[in-house]
Design a protein around this motif. Structure first.
Motif, PDB file in Angstrom:
ATOM      1  N   HIS A 368       0.877  -1.156  -0.125  1.00  0.00           N
ATOM      2  CA  HIS A 368      -0.001   0.047  -0.207  1.00  0.00           C
ATOM      3  C   HIS A 368       0.761   1.182  -0.087  1.00  0.00           C
ATOM      4  N   PHE A 369       2.001   1.246   0.219  1.00  0.00           N
ATOM      5  CA  PHE A 369       3.038   2.283   0.484  1.00  0.00           C
ATOM      6  C   PHE A 369       3.793   2.568  -0.572  1.00  0.00           C
ATOM      7  N   ALA A 370       3.501   1.683  -1.631  1.00  0.00           N
ATOM      8  CA  ALA A 370       4.343   1.515  -2.865  1.00  0.00           C
ATOM      9  C   ALA A 370       4.214   2.662  -3.845  1.00  0.00           C
ATOM     10  N   PHE A 371       3.020   3.097  -4.140  1.00  0.00           N
ATOM     11  CA  PHE A 371       2.577   3.658  -5.409  1.00  0.00           C
ATOM     12  C   PHE A 371       2.413   5.310  -5.246  1.00  0.00           C
ATOM     13  N   GLY A 372       2.621   5.993  -6.399  1.00  0.00           N
ATOM     14  CA  GLY A 372       2.358   7.383  -6.409  1.00  0.00           C
ATOM     15  C   GLY A 372       3.591   8.050  -6.388  1.00  0.00           C
ATOM     16  N   GLY A 373       4.758   7.368  -6.155  1.00  0.00           N
ATOM     17  CA  GLY A 373       6.003   8.170  -6.202  1.00  0.00           C
ATOM     18  C   GLY A 373       6.921   7.847  -7.385  1.00  0.00           C
ATOM     19  N   ASP A 374       8.293   7.681  -7.113  1.00  0.00           N
ATOM     20  CA  ASP A 374       9.199   7.422  -8.030  1.00  0.00           C
ATOM     21  C   ASP A 374       9.794   5.964  -8.131  1.00  0.00           C
ATOM     22  N   ASN A 375      10.424   5.427  -8.887  1.00  0.00           N
ATOM     23  CA  ASN A 375      10.875   4.025  -9.033  1.00  0.00           C
ATOM     24  C   ASN A 375      11.888   3.660  -7.921  1.00  0.00           C
ATOM     25  N   LYS A 376      12.250   4.629  -7.067  1.00  0.00           N
ATOM     26  CA  LYS A 376      13.284   4.241  -5.938  1.00  0.00           C
ATOM     27  C   LYS A 376      12.369   3.900  -4.692  1.00  0.00           C
ATOM     28  N   ASN A 377      11.123   3.895  -4.622  1.00  0.00           N
ATOM     29  CA  ASN A 377      10.548   3.797  -3.666  1.00  0.00           C
ATOM     30  C   ASN A 377      10.685   2.306  -3.062  1.00  0.00           C
ATOM     31  N   TRP A 403      -8.436   0.657   0.826  1.00  0.00           N
ATOM     32  CA  TRP A 403      -7.239   1.610   0.318  1.00  0.00           C
ATOM     33  C   TRP A 403      -7.531   1.992  -1.130  1.00  0.00           C
ATOM     34  N   TRP A 404      -7.723   1.138  -2.253  1.00  0.00           N
ATOM     35  CA  TRP A 404      -8.008   1.487  -3.556  1.00  0.00           C
ATOM     36  C   TRP A 404      -9.022   2.371  -3.650  1.00  0.00           C
ATOM     37  N   HIS A 405     -10.086   2.387  -2.855  1.00  0.00           N
ATOM     38  CA  HIS A 405     -11.104   3.566  -2.953  1.00  0.00           C
ATOM     39  C   HIS A 405     -10.797   4.736  -2.651  1.00  0.00           C
ATOM     40  N   GLU A 406      -9.678   4.947  -1.353  1.00  0.00           N
ATOM     41  CA  GLU A 406      -9.382   6.028  -1.145  1.00  0.00           C
ATOM     42  C   GLU A 406      -8.002   6.856  -1.798  1.00  0.00           C
ATOM     43  N   ILE A 407      -7.270   6.067  -2.505  1.00  0.00           N
ATOM     44  CA  ILE A 407      -6.024   6.741  -2.898  1.00  0.00           C
ATOM     45  C   ILE A 407      -6.441   7.553  -4.146  1.00  0.00           C
ATOM     46  N   ILE A 410      -4.140   9.031  -9.573  1.00  0.00           N
ATOM     47  CA  ILE A 410      -2.326   9.321 -10.028  1.00  0.00           C
ATOM     48  C   ILE A 410      -1.891   7.814  -9.364  1.00  0.00           C
ATOM     49  N   GLU A 411      -2.151   7.500  -8.104  1.00  0.00           N
ATOM     50  CA  GLU A 411      -1.684   6.282  -7.397  1.00  0.00           C
ATOM     51  C   GLU A 411      -2.183   5.220  -8.143  1.00  0.00           C
ATOM     52  N   ARG A 412      -3.657   5.126  -8.452  1.00  0.00           N
ATOM     53  CA  ARG A 412      -4.264   4.016  -9.079  1.00  0.00           C
ATOM     54  C   ARG A 412      -3.585   3.714 -10.542  1.00  0.00           C
ATOM     55  N   GLN A 413      -3.337   4.949 -11.192  1.00  0.00           N
ATOM     56  CA  GLN A 413      -2.715   4.768 -12.581  1.00  0.00           C
ATOM     57  C   GLN A 413      -1.213   4.066 -12.421  1.00  0.00           C
ATOM     58  N   HIS A 414      -0.625   4.420 -11.398  1.00  0.00           N
ATOM     59  CA  HIS A 414       0.669   3.780 -11.133  1.00  0.00           C
ATOM     60  C   HIS A 414       0.619   2.319 -10.900  1.00  0.00           C
ATOM     61  N   VAL A 415      -0.300   1.974 -10.005  1.00  0.00           N
ATOM     62  CA  VAL A 415      -0.665   0.492  -9.818  1.00  0.00           C
ATOM     63  C   VAL A 415      -1.149  -0.273 -11.131  1.00  0.00           C
TER      64      VAL A 415
END
Length: 494
Positions: A368-377, A403-407, A410-415
């Protein structure tokens, strides 16, 4: 210590089905273990086994060593002849959640009845087993049973507000209390004997199915606990026994006021002076109950957030150094290398990772903490190292569907881009990603296996009411759930 490549399910026993208001150590637990084995899972992760505290949290137990008496299987006590044939559930019970307001008095009344019937009519073998248990556990059980009896007598008052001779543990006062409260002391010892007998039987059954249990050792313990009362010199208390400072974490992106947990902090120099004997005993006792131990808030052993007890939140605090390597060196010297998972979440520093790696402890990664940032997360699977335990989320996170409902979008597209998925079955997409990763261990909350939304969330850090209640029902479990888990285990060598 590296763990074998494996996967398992996170589910606390209170979340099991059953007729008596909450999950327990009875037949439904064995049915769950059978399902785990059939689904190709070899790990069962639980939360702390101690009694619940404020807000019904298992992280605020009245003892670091005692078991949760609410988990005792009443049907087993009935089979022993200590409870009547009729165990009709309370109308306030629910299949989908634990109504603690109804469960606690109902279960405690039946435990009281069982303890009385044991006293009146137990067999000589049962009496001997009870005596043997009390003798083997005397180093913690005597203080615990007296503490609980006194807590009952004084209506839940903090122990520092008991009569001074008892708060100060003057020998004459303790001796008098043991006589005055002998019946209630016996009750609490009886309950612990029942809990440990049942738990060890369940653990043996679990291990016989090729499944290991991951337990949980909270870094801190509750102020209103037998151990703080019995060993106040090991905690940061004032002359009256009240906490001067308390535990928590500072403000972060998830909480503008931080989290004020309220646990007393350790007086680490006092622990060091006795070569961390109290901690060694605690870890040893935990390993008597489980196969692998997750140590909560590992960051606090490097440095911890000290909050003045007078503060209403965690904003005004300071970082102070913890025991660091000295504690784990003492544990290793006494117990040898152990299967310990370090909960290395939160605000981390290079020193935290260095301590974890020094003792070769697997760390944790949360998808759940992985998405929405860069590829170094660090939480993205391509950045994992094998000595890692990966979760979709933990008991402190929302369910994956919640979690999916709340993010954000941008994060959803990253996922979607990262996992090449549509998001329609997001919980299975994340479970698959966890299983496919190089992490040695993959753990899936039962709520995610069932595809439940935020209504099934187990805990919300910083919120003291309304959580720890979720239970599943067998009607929710479909054949495809186990089939998918088995397929992933085979596909990804779990």
């Amino acid at each position: 210590m590296r763990l074998p490549r494996a996967s398992g399910i996170l589910l606390h026993p209170t979340s099991l089905p059953g007729p008596h208001g909450s999950g327990d150590l009875g037949i439904e637990a064995r049915k769950f273990i059978d399902w785990l084995a059939a689904s190709g899972q070899s790990l069962w992760q639980i939360l702390p086994l101690g009694g619940i505290g404020p807000g019904n949290s298992p992280y605020m137990s009245s003892s670091a060593f005692a078991g949760n008496v609410l988990l005792i299987d009443l049907a087993e006590l009935q089979a022993q002849g200590w409870l009547p044939a009729d165990l009709t559930p309370d109308p306030g019970f629910s299949a989908g959640s634990t109504n603690f307001a109804a469960v606690v008095p109902w279960r405690m009344a039946r435990l009281n009845e069982a303890a009385l019937n044991f006293t009146l009519g137990a067999s000589s073998a049962a009496r001997q087993a009870y005596a043997d248990f009390c003798a083997a556990q005397t180093d913690w059980l005597d203080d615990y049973a007296l503490f609980m009896a006194l807590a009952d007598h004084y209506g839940g008052q903090d122990w520092c507000d008991w009569p001074a001779p008892l708060a100060r543990r003057e020998p004459a006062a303790l001796a008098e209390a043991r006589i005055a409260h002998a019946e209630r002391i016996h009750f609490w010892k009886f309950c612990q004997c029942a809990f440990f007998r049942q738990w060890h039987a369940l653990k043996a059954y679990t291990n016989s199915k090729g499944i290991q249990i991951i337990g949980d050792a909270p870094i801190f313990i509750a102020y209103q606990s037998a151990e703080v009362w019995a060993r106040p010199e090991l905690f940061e208390l004032d002359a009256t026994g009240k906490p001067e400072v308390v535990a928590g974490v500072p403000p972060d992106a998830f909480s503008t006021e931080g989290q004020r947990w309220g646990n007393p902090l350790y007086r680490w120099p006092a622990h060091a002076a006795e070569n961390y004997a109290w901690w060694i005993t605690r870890i040893r006792r935990t390993f008597e109950l489980v196969d692998i131990v997750r140590i909560d808030h590992f960051r606090g052993f490097v440095d911890y957030w000290e909050i003045p007890a007078s503060e209403p939140n965690a904003i005004k605090g300071r970082w102070l150094p913890g025991p660091g390597a000295a504690l784990f060196e003492a544990i290793d010297a006494a117990l040898g290398p152990q299967k310990i998972i370090a909960e290395d979440l939160g605000i981390l520093t290079p020193a935290v990772d260095a301590l974890r790696q020094q003792f070769r402890l697997p760390g944790m990664r949360i998808l759940h903490f992985a998405f929405g940032g860069d590829n170094k997360n660090a939480y993205l699977p391509h950045n994992y190292s094998p000595d890692t335990v990966v979760y979709t989320g933990t008991h402190d996170n929302d369910t994956t569907r919640g979690w999916w409902h709340e993010i954000s979008e941008i994060e959803r597209q990253h996922v979607r881009d990262y996992l090449a998925c549509s998001g329609d079955d997001i919980h299975w997409s994340l479970i698959r990603a966890a299983c496919a990763s190089v992490a040695d261990t993959a753990i899936h909350p039962m709520q995610d296996v069932l595809g439940l939304g935020g209504e099934a969330r187990m805990n919300f850090p910083g919120k003291s009411e309304g959580y720890w209640q979720w239970r599943f029902d067998w009607a929710q479990l479909q054949p495809r759930h186990g089939e998918l888990l088995l397929r992933f285990s085979e596909l990804y060598r779990r």
